[in-house]
Enzyme design. Structure first.
Site, short mmCIF file in Angstrom:
data_model
loop_
_atom_site.label_atom_id
_atom_site.label_comp_id
_atom_site.label_asym_id
_atom_site.label_seq_id
_atom_site.Cartn_x
_atom_site.Cartn_y
_atom_site.Cartn_z
N GLY A 1 0.83 -1.20 0.00
CA GLY A 1 0.00 0.00 0.00
C GLY A 1 0.86 1.24 0.00
O GLY A 1 2.06 1.20 0.27
N LYS B 1 8.82 -0.03 5.12
CA LYS B 1 8.18 1.25 4.81
C LYS B 1 9.24 2.20 4.28
O LYS B 1 10.23 2.50 4.96
CB LYS B 1 7.51 1.83 6.05
CG LYS B 1 6.45 2.85 5.74
CD LYS B 1 5.35 2.87 6.81
CE LYS B 1 4.08 3.53 6.32
NZ LYS B 1 2.98 3.40 7.27
N ASP C 1 -0.24 11.80 14.08
CA ASP C 1 -1.00 11.33 12.92
C ASP C 1 -1.83 10.11 13.28
O ASP C 1 -1.82 9.09 12.57
CB ASP C 1 -0.06 11.03 11.76
CG ASP C 1 -0.80 10.93 10.42
OD1 ASP C 1 -0.23 10.35 9.47
OD2 ASP C 1 -1.94 11.43 10.32
N VAL D 1 4.58 1.04 1.46
CA VAL D 1 4.88 -0.15 2.25
C VAL D 1 5.01 -1.36 1.33
O VAL D 1 4.17 -1.57 0.44
CB VAL D 1 3.78 -0.42 3.30
CG1 VAL D 1 4.19 -1.57 4.23
CG2 VAL D 1 3.50 0.83 4.12
N GLY E 1 0.78 5.54 1.13
CA GLY E 1 0.12 6.62 1.83
C GLY E 1 0.70 7.95 1.42
O GLY E 1 1.47 8.06 0.46
N GLY E 2 0.33 8.99 2.17
CA GLY E 2 0.78 10.32 1.84
C GLY E 2 2.26 10.53 2.03
O GLY E 2 2.86 11.41 1.41
N MET E 3 2.90 9.71 2.90
CA MET E 3 4.31 9.94 3.21
C MET E 3 5.22 8.77 2.83
O MET E 3 6.43 8.96 2.76
CB MET E 3 4.48 10.22 4.71
CG MET E 3 3.80 11.49 5.17
SD MET E 3 4.21 11.88 6.88
CE MET E 3 3.21 13.34 7.11
#
Length: 811
Positions: A24, A46, A139, A31, A26-28
């Site tokens: 997957g 990650k 977060d 993974v 994400g914004g940062m």
């Protein structure tokens, strides 16, 4: 990542981990599922996004990741490894076979009350442990809560801590710490020094979603969500799910208080309150009643902070240092590509009245018009890594507008509407009109343009189809409002809504304290956001925001967002706002608040004895004693008469739009055109008499209109019909228009001081020409682009084009 990047990553980690597939993104970070070669186990690797890794830096990342590696708690996902390899920054965690809390919420929407309270309690325990060790997560959201055998595990302490230490450099990535649905008000405001109570707020928001199936606040954009976070109280829980115990509702609503001091002092206290072990905070408040809305003054005060700090808002201040207020990212435009501004000298040239800066919908890059010698060109400026470059094929371009998909840029070349792919290629012509005043995207497949001084509306197909056009009531400098499918028109410091399909118009007014309509909303460069907020520039370049009711079309008391935003001579503001809440702007003084000077060929400009102001049109008597000047005011124009011997002045007319004051040759009479919403009139009078002028001619605004533009003798003035198709004689002594046609297809005409030559602009092509008067003869072209020249003498004309001044002598 691209396939090339994945190959590089696989090679860089091949001695320790075998990358198998992506789990997957994400914004940062992204993974990957990998095989730990040393321990023969599945792990999750990650990898930080390259732009984030560049801002944080390997040294800072590895230093801060050590702190999270020491967090040992049964509800915190442990850290196995971390490092830097071939510019990649990564850390390694156990591979959890279960699912995330987000996955479960997507499947079940609402959780059983017992499960929600248990999960929230476990996360609260993990956060309390981390807080006691000096680590704030920043977060907390369902995506970062993993469920393993029914047990909650908090993930991603590492990125949040490392990124938070990067400080203001985070704005270079276009990313922010925190997710709008769960972001505390102080985090939304851009506070650097967050306390554990910020995590408590996020956990309260997440618990609220577990119980009701949706977070406390939602909206179509990140900006709209944060607006509610800042300005509204969350609805009560029991009213929507009556099986929720009162102590659970009280615990969650206390965690969601706007002020940190009003929340639970620790995550542990919140966890205890969920199960009834802590006293409620709201003395005298019924937990079964939804809290009331904040009073209006509170809403607007919070809105001021909201729109500056939304999603860690990056403010593009051209050559402006960061302040201690909102988070400001200095775009540091190249010295060789400074931003191009419109001409600001009244009655010489207004320049382009459009915005010369545009930001992408995602807030990751901007395009602006830069100076190029005596012309302009477009430049690309990344708001992630600072990269800047010129955009080929855009010489002479102004008013860029980035497409919603971020792939193309529409712009003006003169008045022509052009389109260019940002990937490269040749610019294509979409529309060749006159006097373009608005260019906006309404969708990736449609542009709109307002031309002919706002009287003609066009729907444009960027693929190249034939534009659809229609005549409309005048809408100057319109800005498209997607939620309303309307334009908000900005002209003469008032806001008007316009529906181009039905031609319906409405004014926007300020609300009185009793909620009834008051004065017209005063400002320019208007935008409406989420149907609920209106942003605009004041007369001095202050960016204001107010709560707005789209039904009543009333605006509440405004608050200040920014000061010193560049404002052009016709009122347009040099700022733009992305969908995700990033604001870019060019600072600078209010270009409309100018000084009057006397210009002579070859001499230094000399200031006249009069105050600065927003001068629209003016005329100097031939003995150089009197100046008649039309001044733009909050509601309308006023005509002031200045005595240049001592600077004293008085107002002779006020109301409507005052155009082209003209002194008679003896300096005793003044001829002026005025208009309101329905009529156009030509007035004449003696200002020194103290009486109001007489009406010489009057007609319906939408019919043939006279606009005097020169007054060479008592019985001759030169007038044009509004729209400029005809230049004719008009006799002010007898109030008769003879319509003795001098020129056709012309506008903005003016006579030379000796009355032998006439200067004008063509309707087609906007060329500036000179010919004889009263009988036209040989014609000279002195400029190929739209400018407004002035006569310095009988054979000298001065005008400005781009950044250069030109003096033309006619022999």
């Amino acid at each position: 990542m691209t396939s090339a990047s994945i190959e590089r990553l696989t090679a860089a980690l091949s001695d320790r981990y075998r990358i198998e597939r992506e789990l997957g993104a994400g914004g940062m970070a992204t993974v990957y599922l990998a095989q730990d070669l040393k321990h023969d186990r599945k792990v999750a690797v990650k990898v930080l996004r390259p732009e984030l890794a560049a801002v944080i830096g390997a040294e800072r990342f590895l230093t801060e990741i050590k702190t999270t590696a020491n967090l040992q708690h049964p509800h915190i996902l442990p850290l196995f490894d971390s490092g830097a390899a071939d510019s990649f920054l990564f850390y390694v965690m156990p591979f959890i076979e279960g699912e995330s809390l987000r996955d479960r919420l997507n499947r079940e929407k609402q959780l059983p009350i017992g499960d929600a309270v248990r999960i929230a309690g476990e996360v609260a325990g993990a956060l309390d442990y981390a807080h006691r060790h000096g680590v704030i997560h920043r977060d907390i959201k369902p995506e970062n809560i993993l469920l393993h055998d029914g047990r909650a595990l908090v993930a991603d302490f590492g990125i949040a801590l490392a990124a938070s230490t990067a400080g203001s450099r985070m704005t270079e990535t276009g990313m922010s710490l925190g997710t709008p649905h769960y972001m505390s008000p102080e985090q939304a405001m851009g506070d650097r020094e967050l306390t554990p109570r910020s995590d408590v707020y996020a956990l309260g928001a997440m618990t609220y979603e577990m119980l009701l199936g949706e977070p406390p606040f939602s909206g179509p954009t990140a900006q709209a969500i944060v607006a509610k976070v800042m300005t509204e109280k969350p609805a009560g829980l029991i009213a929507r799910r009556d099986r929720i115990p009162p102590e659970v509702e009280d615990a969650v609503l206390t965690a969601l208080e706007k002020l940190p001091a009003d929340r639970w002092s620790s995550a542990a206290e919140f966890g205890e309150a969920l199960v009834g072990k802590s006293a409620g905070r709201y003395v005298g408040r019924s937990v079964n009643k939804a809290p009331t809305a904040l009073p209006t003054y509170r809403l607007t005060a919070l809105l001021g902070a909201l729109l500056i700090a939304t999603a860690a808002l990056a403010l593009w201040a051209w050559r402006r240092p960061a302040s201690s207020g909102p988070t400001v990212y200095d775009a540091a435009l190249p010295d060789s590509a400074a931003m191009s501004f419109a001409v600001t000298s009244s009655n010489v040239s207004f320049g382009e009245p459009l915005r010369n800066i545009s930001i992408s919908a995602a807030g990751d890059f901007a395009v602006y018009a830069a100076r190029l010698g005596d012309s302009t060109e477009l430049w690309y400026r990344s708001l992630r890594n600072g990269e800047a470059h010129r955009i080929a094929g855009t010489r002479g371009a102004t008013a860029p507008r980035i497409s919603p998909d971020g792939d193309r840029v529409a712009f003006l070349r003169g008045d022509r509407v052009m389109l260019l792919s940002l990937a490269g290629g040749e610019a294509r012509l979409l529309l060749d009109p006159k006097s373009t005043g608005t260019l906006e995207w309404t969708s990736p497949t449609q542009l709109i343009a307002l031309t002919d001084d706002g009287n003609l509306f066009h729907w444009i197909d960027p693929a190249g189809g034939t534009p659809r056009s229609k005549s409309i009531g005048r809408c100057a400098f319109g800005k498209w409002i997607p939620e309303l499918r309307q334009l908000i028109c900005s002209y003469n410091r008032g806001a008007t809504l316009f529906d181009p399909e039905s031609d319906t118009q409405w004014t926007i007014r300020a609300a009185r304290p009793d909620g009834t309509p008051g004065e017209l909303l005063s400002g320019t460069a208007f935008e409406v956001i989420d149907r609920r907020y209106i942003i605009y520039l004041s007369t001095n370049g202050t960016l204001l925001a107010a709560r707005y009711d789209a039904t009543t079309r009333l605006a509440q008391r405004p608050v200040t967002l920014l000061t010193g935003v560049r404002r052009e001579a016709l009122g347009e503001g040099q700022y733009d706002l992305s969908v995700n809440g990033t604001l870019v702007y060019a600072p600078g003084m209010d270009a409309t608040n100018g000084r009057m000077v006397s210009l002579r060929a070859g001499a230094t400009p000399q200031p006249l004895a009069m105050e600065s102001g927003d001068f629209q049109r003016f005329d100097l008597s031939r003995d150089r004693r009197w100046m008649a000047a039309s001044i733009l005011g909050p509601e309308s124009n006023e005509l002031r008469i200045y005595d240049l011997r001592d600077g004293q002045h008085f107002t002779w007319l006020r109301g409507g739009v005052v155009r082209h004051p003209l002194w008679s040759p003896d300096g005793q009479q003044l001829l002026v055109a005025v208009r309101d919403s329905t009529r156009w009139s030509v007035l004449r009078g003696a200002p020194s008499s103290g009486t109001r002028p007489d009406t010489l001619w009057s007609g319906a605004y939408d019919a043939f209109t006279l606009d005097p533009i020169d007054y060479p003798s008592e019985h001759v003035s030169i007038a044009q019909n509004w729209g400029g198709s005809l230049v004719a004689r008009f006799d002010p002594a007898t109030a008769r228009a003879t319509y003795d046609t001098i020129l056709t297809g012309a506008r903005f005409a003016s006579l030379a001081p000796d009355g032998k030559l006439i200067l004008y602009q063509t309707l087609e092509g906007n060329r500036v020409m000179i010919t004889g008067f009263p009988a036209p003869g040989r014609r000279w072209q002195i400029a190929s682009e739209r400018v407004e020249p002035i006569w310095l003498s009988a054979n000298e004309v001065l005008y400005r084009l781009g950044i250069s001044w030109y003096l033309v002598r006619i022999n």
